[in-house]
Structures are given as structure tokens and as C-alpha cells.
Design a protein around this motif. Structure first.
Motif, short mmCIF file in Angstrom:
data_model
loop_
_atom_site.label_atom_id
_atom_site.label_comp_id
_atom_site.label_asym_id
_atom_site.label_seq_id
_atom_site.Cartn_x
_atom_site.Cartn_y
_atom_site.Cartn_z
N ARG A 165 1.71 -7.68 -11.89
CA ARG A 165 0.51 -6.93 -11.50
C ARG A 165 -0.02 -7.38 -10.14
O ARG A 165 -0.41 -6.56 -9.30
N ASN A 166 -0.02 -8.70 -9.91
CA ASN A 166 -0.53 -9.22 -8.64
C ASN A 166 0.33 -8.76 -7.46
O ASN A 166 -0.20 -8.38 -6.40
N SER A 167 1.65 -8.80 -7.63
CA SER A 167 2.54 -8.37 -6.54
C SER A 167 2.38 -6.88 -6.26
O SER A 167 2.33 -6.45 -5.09
N PHE A 168 2.31 -6.06 -7.31
CA PHE A 168 2.15 -4.62 -7.11
C PHE A 168 0.80 -4.31 -6.47
O PHE A 168 0.72 -3.46 -5.56
N ASP A 169 -0.24 -4.97 -6.89
CA ASP A 169 -1.57 -4.71 -6.35
C ASP A 169 -1.63 -5.00 -4.85
O ASP A 169 -2.19 -4.22 -4.06
N TYR A 170 -1.02 -6.12 -4.45
CA TYR A 170 -1.06 -6.47 -3.02
C TYR A 170 -0.17 -5.53 -2.21
O TYR A 170 -0.54 -5.09 -1.11
N ALA A 171 1.03 -5.21 -2.72
CA ALA A 171 1.95 -4.35 -1.98
C ALA A 171 1.42 -2.92 -1.87
O ALA A 171 1.56 -2.28 -0.81
N ASN B 33 -1.95 -1.72 -2.55
CA ASN B 33 -3.33 -1.53 -2.07
C ASN B 33 -3.61 -2.21 -0.74
O ASN B 33 -4.42 -1.71 0.05
N THR B 34 -2.97 -3.34 -0.46
CA THR B 34 -3.21 -4.05 0.80
C THR B 34 -2.21 -3.64 1.88
O THR B 34 -2.59 -3.33 3.02
N MET B 35 -0.93 -3.64 1.52
CA MET B 35 0.11 -3.27 2.49
C MET B 35 0.28 -1.76 2.58
O MET B 35 1.00 -1.28 3.47
N GLU C 56 2.01 -12.29 0.84
CA GLU C 56 0.75 -12.27 1.60
C GLU C 56 0.89 -13.01 2.91
O GLU C 56 0.39 -12.56 3.97
N ALA C 57 1.56 -14.18 2.89
CA ALA C 57 1.69 -14.99 4.12
C ALA C 57 2.50 -14.23 5.17
O ALA C 57 2.11 -14.18 6.36
N ARG C 58 3.60 -13.63 4.80
CA ARG C 58 4.44 -12.94 5.79
C ARG C 58 3.78 -11.65 6.28
O ARG C 58 3.90 -11.29 7.47
N HIS C 59 3.12 -10.95 5.40
CA HIS C 59 2.45 -9.72 5.83
C HIS C 59 1.32 -10.03 6.82
O HIS C 59 1.19 -9.36 7.87
N GLN C 60 0.52 -11.04 6.54
CA GLN C 60 -0.58 -11.38 7.45
C GLN C 60 -0.06 -11.88 8.80
O GLN C 60 -0.69 -11.65 9.85
N PHE C 61 1.09 -12.55 8.79
CA PHE C 61 1.66 -12.99 10.07
C PHE C 61 2.11 -11.78 10.90
O PHE C 61 1.93 -11.75 12.13
N LEU C 62 2.70 -10.77 10.23
CA LEU C 62 3.09 -9.56 10.96
C LEU C 62 1.87 -8.81 11.47
O LEU C 62 1.90 -8.21 12.57
#
Length: 383
Positions: A297-303, A305-307, A329-335
């Protein structure tokens, strides 16, 4: 009457002494008669010896290697043990007698290694590559293996594994993961293999299933048919797709049906995937059905809703859901920090979500972010 009582007591004592003397006399008489018979036999012995002068003319006989030596002159002498004189071996004499069976009994042990010298089963299983040390924590398995007869109880199962097409070098790992196969009925095992052959599984496919998940043979045909039937009916899969799912993750059938239903409900109802998309995710990444539902659930929510990754992209690249949220989260925020977070395939500078979760940090920095690992590590310190 009182005066006569001591008199009668004395008479009774004398009668008792006379009776005891008579018994002793008879015993001595019998012993003397036996001694007389023995002396008569010694005077005329039935055993005859060869005279010395005749014995010297006989051909030389080979010496018998024995610890007992007959002495003719004192054959009936009581000083000798029935005419034999013990000949003790010397310290450097060669031992020609097999004494390997003379050893102490094997007592209680904390591991199976103590039975290696005496148990043929333990020796042969070790040659096959079975990691027996892993069974030390399971007393019932150790008892079972030690009590097995290799020729009668183990060989038929090894022949069965060979007939199924399993490579020889996989016998050891298979038995290590599934030692209780020796408690299964051979007819039931053949029935489970025939079930797969009846559903058009090739021998190479069966060998792959057993190599990946040896515990497959511990389930009855009814249980296997129920699990495969669930996936086929729930996701509207064809027979070829069911076989593909079985080859990718045979372990999936070992999970409880209620757990599988919860994961299916999460994908279709909570995450909002269409039935066709859920089936595509199942065939592409069936391991998601074995993952913790909370992490999923956590991975799907971030991918999502956030990404801002759509259901279509996630269904085509479901491996992103298999990545833990902290790494994603770390790699997405770095991009985002270097302004390269572009996940739309219709626009330039497209970054595939699959590449974000693949490879090490060094590979991610060199191939995707086009920066150094030092820059990425400095950024992680700011989070």
C-alpha cells in the motif's frame, strides 16, 4: 510336665544333628564316586597322541597364528586352562583380525554428524549434497533420517526424482528443502506428477517447478487444482497463462487462499486496477501477491499519488510496486532536485520508472541521474 520340657528339647536337638550328618555323608559319597570315575577316565584316555619319533618324521606343518598353544605334557594338569597356554601378542605385531565392529554404542547426540561413521544413509545423503546440518534444529527429521534404510527407504525416492527429470546436481538441494519426502507415499507422488502431465506440463517444466519449489510435492492434487483454479477463474486466465504463472512462481500455491484473496481485493478495489490490468500485473510480477500488504500500500500510494504514475504505467511496469518506499522516495526526490523527474513517455527526457528502482546507487547515478555518487550521497544527508 514342666520338668520334662528341657529333656524333650535336648532329644529334638540330637535328632536334628543326626539328620544333618546323614545328608553331609551322602553328599560326600556322591562326590567321591564322581572323582573315582574321573580318575578311571584319566587312566585310559580316549585321546591318543602321536609318538615323538613318528611325529619327527612327518612333513613340516605350517604354523597356525593363534593366541593359544597346546601343551601335550600337561594337557590334564589343573595349572593350565584346559590344556591351553595364552600367547599374548606383542606391541608391534600385525593385527589380521577385523575389529571395526567393536566400538561403543552411539548415545545421545546434539547433531546428526555423530552418526556419519555408522549410518550408510547419512553417508550417501552427504555425497548427494544434502546439507544435513540444517536438520539439527528439527529432532523429528534427524530421527527419521537416522532410522532410514538407504537401499529400501531412500533409493526408490531418488529414482523417482530422476524419473521426473530433475537434474542430479539438484537432488541435494531438493532433499535439503523437503526432507519429509521420504514420509510421502510413492503412489501419491506419482499421482501429483501425472496431474501435471495431464495438464500439458512438459518434463522440463515439471523439473523447473520442483527445482524452484520442492514443497510442491507435499500438496495433494486437490489442493493444487484448487489454487490454480482460483487464479484461472478470478483473473480469467487461459491454460497457457496458468502454466506460465506456475513456472514463474511455484511457491504461490503454498500461500493460504484467504491471503491471496486479500491481495486480489487490494489490487482491484483499493488500488483501482481494472481486471485486465490486475491479470497483467499477476503474470508480470506474481511476487507482489507474496509481499506484505502494508508495504504494498505504501509503495503504491507514493508511486501513484506523489510521482503521478498512472494505472496503465504501473500495470506495464509493476516492478516499481515491489520496491520499498524509502528507496523509491529518495531517488525520486533526487531527480526532482536535479529537474529530471519526467515519467511521461510522450515527452522528451523520459525516465522509465523501471530504471529508477533497478540497479545500485552507483548505476542509478551514472545511467539515469548523470551525476556522481558523491553528489547523490550528499543529497541523502539533507533528507
Amino acid at each position: 510336665m514342666v520338668l520334662l520340657k528341657p529333656f524333650f528339647v535336648q532329644i529334638a536337638r540330637k535328632v536334628d544333628l543326626c539328620l544333618k550328618s546323614e545328608v553331609i555323608f551322602r553328599q560326600c559319597s556322591s562326590i567321591s564316586s564322581i572323582n573315582k570315575q574321573i580318575s578311571e577316565k584319566q587312566e585310559s584316555p580316549r585321546i591318543t597322541f602321536v609318538p615323538k619319533e613318528i611325529d619327527d618324521n612327518l612333513p613340516e606343518r605350517t604354523e597356525i597364528n593363534s593366541f593359544f598353544k597346546i601343551n601335550r605334557d600337561n594337557f590334564y594338569d589343573d595349572d593350565y586352562l584346559h590344556g591351553f597356554e595364552v600367547k599374548l601378542p606383542k606391541a608391534l605385531d600385525e593385527n589380521t583380525e577385523d575389529v571395526s565392529h567393536l566400538s561403543t554404542e552411539t548415545g545421545a547426540s546434539f547433531n546428526i554428524a555423530s552418526f556419519a561413521d555408522k549410518s550408510k544413509t547419512v553417508q550417501e545423503l552427504t555425497k548427494l549434497g544434502v546439507e544435513l546440518w540444517k536438520f539439527d534444529k528439527h529432532l523429528e527429521i534427524v530421527k527419521m533420517i537416522v532410522n532410514l534404510n538407504f537401499d529400501k527407504d531412500v533409493k526408490p525416492y531418488i529414482q523417482f526424482l530422476h524419473d521426473t527429470g530433475l537434474p542430479v546436481h539438484q537432488f541435494g538441494p531438493f532433499i535439503t528443502k523437503f526432507p519429509k519426502i521420504f514420509q510421502e507415499d510413492l503412489d501419491d507422488l506419482h499421482t501429483r506428477i501425472r496431474y501435471l502431465r495431464a495438464h500439458n506440463y512438459k518434463p522440463s517444466m515439471i523439473a523447473t517447478i520442483l527445482e524452484k519449489h520442492p514443497l510442491w510435492l507435499s500438496y495433494t492434487t486437490q489442493e493444487i487444482d484448487s489454487k490454480l483454479g482460483y487464479f484461472q477463474n478470478e483473473f480469467k486466465l487461459k491454460a497457457n497463462n496458468v502454466r506460465l504463472l506456475t513456472l514463474k512462481l511455484p511457491k504461490l500455491i503454498s500461500y493460504d487462499k484467504m491471503v491471496l484473496e486479500k491481495k486480489t481485493f487490494a489490487f482491484k478495489k483499493e488500488f483501482g486496477f481494472e481486471p485486465e490490468q490486475a491479470a497483467l500485473i499477476l503474470l508480470s510480477s506474481p511476487r507482489l501477491w507474496t509481499k506484505c500488504l502494508k508495504n504494498l500500500r505504501n509503495s503504491f500510494d507514493y508511486a501513484h499519488n506523489t510521482m503521478c504514475l498512472s494505472h496503465e504505467i504501473l500495470s506495464l511496469q509493476p516492478c516499481i510496486l515491489n520496491c520499498r518506499k524509502s528507496r523509491l522516495e529518495a531517488r525520486h526526490q533526487f531527480l526532482v532536485h536535479i529537474k529530471k523527474a519526467q515519467y511521461d513517455p510522450l515527452k522528451p527526457l523520459y525516465v522509465s520508472p523501471k530504471d529508477i528502482v533497478s540497479g545500485t546507487d552507483s548505476e542509478f547515478c551514472a545511467n539515469i541521474a548523470k551525476t556522481t555518487i558523491l553528489t547523490y550521497n550528499d543529497f541523502l544527508k539533507t533528507l
